[in-house]
Design a protein around this motif. Structure first.
Motif, PDB file in Angstrom:
ATOM      1  N   VAL A  56       0.827  -1.218   0.000  1.00 31.17           N
ATOM      2  CA  VAL A  56       0.000   0.000   0.000  1.00 31.17           C
ATOM      3  C   VAL A  56       0.852   1.254   0.000  1.00 31.17           C
ATOM      4  O   VAL A  56       2.038   1.219   0.301  1.00 31.17           O
ATOM      5  CB  VAL A  56      -0.921   0.100   1.242  1.00 31.17           C
ATOM      6  N   SER A  57       0.190   2.371  -0.256  1.00 29.55           N
ATOM      7  CA  SER A  57       0.834   3.681  -0.172  1.00 29.55           C
ATOM      8  C   SER A  57       1.511   3.812   1.193  1.00 29.55           C
ATOM      9  O   SER A  57       0.890   3.486   2.213  1.00 29.55           O
ATOM     10  CB  SER A  57      -0.210   4.784  -0.272  1.00 29.55           C
ATOM     11  N   SER A  58       2.725   4.338   1.217  1.00 28.06           N
ATOM     12  CA  SER A  58       3.393   4.533   2.513  1.00 28.06           C
ATOM     13  C   SER A  58       2.579   5.492   3.389  1.00 28.06           C
ATOM     14  O   SER A  58       2.628   5.410   4.612  1.00 28.06           O
ATOM     15  CB  SER A  58       4.817   5.040   2.319  1.00 28.06           C
ATOM     16  N   SER A 104      -6.269   7.574  -7.205  1.00 26.32           N
ATOM     17  CA  SER A 104      -5.653   6.249  -7.016  1.00 26.32           C
ATOM     18  C   SER A 104      -4.536   6.307  -5.996  1.00 26.32           C
ATOM     19  O   SER A 104      -4.117   5.299  -5.459  1.00 26.32           O
ATOM     20  CB  SER A 104      -5.042   5.749  -8.329  1.00 26.32           C
ATOM     21  N   SER A 105      -4.013   7.511  -5.793  1.00 26.63           N
ATOM     22  CA  SER A 105      -2.810   7.673  -4.970  1.00 26.63           C
ATOM     23  C   SER A 105      -3.122   8.229  -3.596  1.00 26.63           C
ATOM     24  O   SER A 105      -4.077   8.981  -3.417  1.00 26.63           O
ATOM     25  CB  SER A 105      -1.871   8.638  -5.690  1.00 26.63           C
ATOM     26  N   LEU A 106      -2.309   7.863  -2.624  1.00 28.66           N
ATOM     27  CA  LEU A 106      -2.367   8.527  -1.312  1.00 28.66           C
ATOM     28  C   LEU A 106      -1.025   9.181  -1.023  1.00 28.66           C
ATOM     29  O   LEU A 106      -0.945  10.358  -0.697  1.00 28.66           O
ATOM     30  CB  LEU A 106      -2.705   7.523  -0.210  1.00 28.66           C
ATOM     31  N   THR A 107       0.048   8.400  -1.199  1.00 24.26           N
ATOM     32  CA  THR A 107       1.381   8.941  -0.902  1.00 24.26           C
ATOM     33  C   THR A 107       1.691  10.153  -1.785  1.00 24.26           C
ATOM     34  O   THR A 107       2.064  11.218  -1.294  1.00 24.26           O
ATOM     35  CB  THR A 107       2.462   7.865  -1.160  1.00 24.26           C
ATOM     36  N   GLN A 234      14.769   0.583 -18.676  1.00 22.16           N
ATOM     37  CA  GLN A 234      15.283   1.839 -18.102  1.00 22.16           C
ATOM     38  C   GLN A 234      14.314   2.347 -17.033  1.00 22.16           C
ATOM     39  O   GLN A 234      14.721   2.745 -15.949  1.00 22.16           O
ATOM     40  CB  GLN A 234      15.455   2.859 -19.246  1.00 22.16           C
ATOM     41  N   TYR A 235      13.004   2.283 -17.323  1.00 19.72           N
ATOM     42  CA  TYR A 235      12.010   2.713 -16.333  1.00 19.72           C
ATOM     43  C   TYR A 235      12.101   1.856 -15.070  1.00 19.72           C
ATOM     44  O   TYR A 235      12.183   2.373 -13.957  1.00 19.72           O
ATOM     45  CB  TYR A 235      10.584   2.666 -16.912  1.00 19.72           C
ATOM     46  N   LEU A 236      12.111   0.541 -15.255  1.00 16.85           N
ATOM     47  CA  LEU A 236      12.127  -0.359 -14.076  1.00 16.85           C
ATOM     48  C   LEU A 236      13.402  -0.189 -13.248  1.00 16.85           C
ATOM     49  O   LEU A 236      13.383  -0.414 -12.035  1.00 16.85           O
ATOM     50  CB  LEU A 236      11.940  -1.814 -14.507  1.00 16.85           C
TER      51      LEU A 236
HETATM   52  C1  ISJ Z   1       6.197   4.755  -7.881  1.00 15.80           C
HETATM   53  C2  ISJ Z   1       4.926   4.490  -7.772  1.00 15.80           C
HETATM   54  O1  ISJ Z   1       4.465   4.393  -6.520  1.00 15.80           O
HETATM   55  C3  ISJ Z   1       3.108   4.137  -6.193  1.00 15.80           C
HETATM   56  C4  ISJ Z   1       2.537   5.316  -5.582  1.00 15.80           C
HETATM   57  C5  ISJ Z   1       1.593   5.226  -4.592  1.00 15.80           C
HETATM   58  C6  ISJ Z   1       0.865   6.427  -4.072  1.00 15.80           C
HETATM   59  O2  ISJ Z   1       1.105   7.524  -4.573  1.00 15.80           O
HETATM   60  O3  ISJ Z   1       0.031   6.304  -3.166  1.00 15.80           O
HETATM   61  C7  ISJ Z   1       1.304   3.969  -4.045  1.00 15.80           C
HETATM   62  C8  ISJ Z   1       1.955   2.847  -4.436  1.00 15.80           C
HETATM   63  C9  ISJ Z   1       3.111   2.905  -5.327  1.00 15.80           C
HETATM   64  O4  ISJ Z   1       3.131   1.783  -6.143  1.00 15.80           O
HETATM   65  C10 ISJ Z   1       4.101   4.242  -8.951  1.00 15.80           C
HETATM   66  O5  ISJ Z   1       3.375   3.249  -8.954  1.00 15.80           O
HETATM   67  O6  ISJ Z   1       4.203   4.976  -9.929  1.00 15.80           O
END
Ligand code: ISJ
Length: 276
Positions: A56-58, A104-107, A234-236
């Motif tokens: 999960v998001s940190s 979709s994002s929390l972090t 390169q991305y990975l």
């Molecule tokens: C680097 C990434 O990190 C993602 C970003 C997240 C967030 O913003 O909450 C959560 C999980 C990660 O997998 C990405 O998927 O692009």
């Protein structure tokens, strides 16, 4: 009585594939069932105990740290550019007045808010469905996407500026940035520590397996996002899966700054799962 199969939520973006490829290919045994979805959806599944663990998001850890434990030595992080957590904008960063943030994002949403606070910028934040691409960018001052959508928008090249959030963080603090953590529910870890230990070992073995099969993974990811194999590789290579002392320092700093700028009420203490 047969114990039910434990379930975990896993981020569905391509940067997770090197971590779980060995398990998915059934080369690394793992007794857990994985559900793939967005980081914010996994956070809700974990909070409501519909899954017992999740990548999960940190940021999610700050929302219920009393209920959660962090799996040691594993994360989704980057040092410098990440390429898939991007702000697309038509106005220079400190002057942006309105910004759309991916639901979709929390972090990354909270990292974005924090970076704007550090710039001394005043900005209004609006939600945008993180899995939808904007049909038209002209009316939008700034939008932040993560994961595969960010990579896709980058290819479209529709905005005047693109800012990489991990690079902005690195420029300020010279530290990696930890986007995602593996978290387990404390109640589950107390009752079934052996299953959490198995999850932890399977993930570590799977990451090693993924490193050995980087080229195959990069080829599969390339097909999914319309990249060449080299671009995908390169991305990975921007993503790392460690959680070492520098990552922990960065995570603590992120939580501390979130508290200082009153984005969260209190920076949580980091509590890790400890194998017996
Ligand atoms: C680097 C990434 O990190 C993602 C970003 C997240 C967030 O913003 O909450 C959560 C999980 C990660 O997998 C990405 O998927 O692009």
């Amino acid at each position: 009585m047969v114990k039910p199969v434990p379930e975990a939520g896993v981020v569905s973006y391509i940067n997770t594939i090197p971590m779980i490829y060995g398990i998915e290919q059934k080369q690394i045994p793992c007794p857990w069932k994985f559900h793939y979805t967005t980081p914010s959806a996994i956070s809700n599944l974990l909070l409501s105990a519909q899954v017992q663990a999740g990548l999960v998001s940190s940021f999610s850890y700050t929302t219920a740290s009393d209920d959660f434990l962090i799996l040691p030595d594993i994360s989704i992080a980057s040092q410098g550019t990440v390429q898939s957590v991007l702000l697309f904008h038509n106005t220079p960063l400190p002057r942006i007045q309105q910004m759309h943030l991916s639901t979709s994002s929390l972090t990354s949403c909270n990292l974005m808010k924090l970076l704007m606070c550090l710039e001394g910028a005043q900005c209004q934040y609006l939600d945008i469905d993180g899995e939808e691409l904007l049909p038209d960018n002209r009316a939008v001052e700034a939008v932040m996407y993560i994961g595969d959508r960010a990579l896709q928008e980058l290819r479209l090249g529709r905005f005047s500026y693109v800012s990489d959030l991990a690079a902005l963080w690195y420029d300020k603090f010279h530290l990696p940035f930890v986007f995602a953590l593996w978290i387990v529910r404390r109640d589950f870890a107390r009752n079934s520590p052996e299953l959490v230990q198995e999850l932890q070992s399977s993930l570590h073995l799977s990451i090693s397996y993924g490193q050995l099969h980087r080229e195959t993974i990069a080829r599969q990811c390339a097909q999914r996002i319309g990249y060449s194999q080299e671009e995908s590789l390169q991305y990975l290579s921007c993503i790392n899966y460690r959680l070492d002392s520098e990552h922990i320092k960065a995570l603590k700093l992120f939580y501390y700054l979130l508290e200082i700028y009153q984005i969260i009420p209190r920076a949580p203490q980091l509590d890790f799962f400890q194998a017996e």
